[in-house]
Design an enzyme around this catalytic site. Structure first.
Site: not given
Ligand code: PLP
Length: 381
Positions: A51, A104, A177, A202
């Protein structure tokens, strides 16, 4: 690694020196929870319990830091685990955050349904509108400006350099992000951002086979408190997930080039299609963020969204008629995906200021033969 090494070289080699024990050319999967100590407190290489740290995860983190041009990186079990850990480390109850008007849905849910209950308030603002952001910064003390660029699902573009400048003048931190662009297309820390977050699920992972997240820091100072929170709350990726992500990263540049090329052709085709009301793709000269995207991105990414003239039911029906575009959530894998944001990825923003149009379809354009993808969309429409 040399400071002159290019992106593709770093993706394949940073953090991934051949194993000193065996010469294995890729980092081994250290599928282990605990490490033998040479006497109490006698740790080998700093490893005691997975961890806290694990060598496969360390390799991934070193690679991510190199790719974003950051001082250090921390890997997480998911993108949302990374976001939560960052926000709970840098914000305290009473702090205020600016968040984008398109994002998101899960990120919005974290702010609106989880962190708000712990005393972290937010204002929604269009990050492409610098004057509006400055007005919000003047209205009250702001701890963090949270930016997605391009945004999910409307592909809005924010000017990272200008926002970093505005944030720093106001004593705020700029978090970007970078999931949609990936570090191959855009490096926010080099444009002045303080922190980059990723859903490595992604483009970085790239094969729709692993969930993961990351934080990359411009300043080493934040690594200790964020690492403390991560160890205290436990949202770490397992060694195999870290290894899969690292394996995906090796081909990021080659994949992104193809994603971008295919997406551009599809966006151009949709822009001419009689059944389409509007196309959202920053590579189109008609996109309001095109000029900024040209300045801060290498190319425009693999995500394309569009509105269907015939309305919501027609959009839902089209999502069910494709042969190669698989109906599913997520994005950034080698295979093309299609989805209806209002009823799928963005159902959690229904009724909020971030609500997305019902006639919107989002494509994650994969790296298949582009003629096949275009034929598939034509027959589905
Ligand atoms: C732009 C963006 N940020 C964060 C996330 C969250 O990521 P996770 O699904 O790996 O928790 C996503 C998920 O689709 C996303 O599209």
């Amino acid at each position: 690694m040399s400071s002159h090494d290019g992106f593709e070289t770093l993706a394949i080699h940073a953090g991934q020196e051949p194993d000193p024990l065996t010469g294995a050319v890729v980092p081994p999967i250290y599928q282990v929870s605990t490490f033998k100590q040479d006497g109490v407190g006698g740790l080998r290489g700093g490893y005691e319990y997975s961890r806290s740290a694990n060598p496969t995860r360390t390799a991934l983190e070193q690679c991510l830091a190199a790719l974003e041009g950051g001082a250090s990186a921390l890997a997480f079990a998911s993108g949302l685990a990374a976001e939560d850990c960052l926000l709970r480390t840098v914000c305290s109850p009473g702090d205020h955050v600016l968040i984008p008007d398109d994002a998101y849905g899960g990120t919005y849910r974290l702010f609106a349904k989880v962190l708000a209950g712990w005393g972290i308030s937010h204002t929604v603002v269009a990050m492409s509108d610098l004057a509006a952001v400055r007005a919000e910064l003047e209205a009250r003390p702001v701890k963090v400006i949270w930016v997605e660029t391009p945004t999910n699902p409307l592909l809005n573009i924010a000017d990272i350099r200008a926002l970093a400048h505005a944030a720093h003048e106001a004593g705020a931190m700029l978090v970007v992000d970078n999931t949609f662009a990936s570090p191959y297309l855009q490096q926010p820390l080099r444009l002045g951002a303080d922190v980059v977050v990723h859903s490595t699920t992604k483009y970085l992972g790239g094969h729709s086979d692993v969930i993961g997240g990351a934080i990359v820091l411009a300043d080493e100072e934040l690594a200790e408190p964020i690492g403390f929170t991560r160890n205290a709350t436990g949202g770490v990726p397992g060694p195999f997930d870290a290894w899969l992500t690292l394996r995906g990263i090796k081909t990021l540049a080659a994949r992104m080039d193809r994603h971008c090329r295919n997406a551009m052709r599809i966006a151009e085709m949709l822009a001419e299609h009689p059944a389409v009301a509007q196309v959202f793709y920053p590579g189109l000269p008609t996109h309001p963020g095109h000029k900024t995207a040209l300045e801060q991105m290498r190319a425009f990414g693999g995500m394309v969204s569009f509105r269907v003239l015939a309305g919501e039911e027609a959009a839902v029906a089209a999502c069910g008629r494709t042969r190669l575009f698989t109906l599913g959530e997520s994005l950034g894998g080698v295979e093309s995906l299609i989805e209806h944001p209002a009823r799928m990825t963005h159902a959690s923003v229904a009724g909020s200021v971030l609500e997305v149009p019902g006639d919107l379809i989002r494509l994650s354009v994969g790296i298949e033969d582009c003629d096949d993808l275009m034929d598939d969309l034509q027959q589905a429409m």
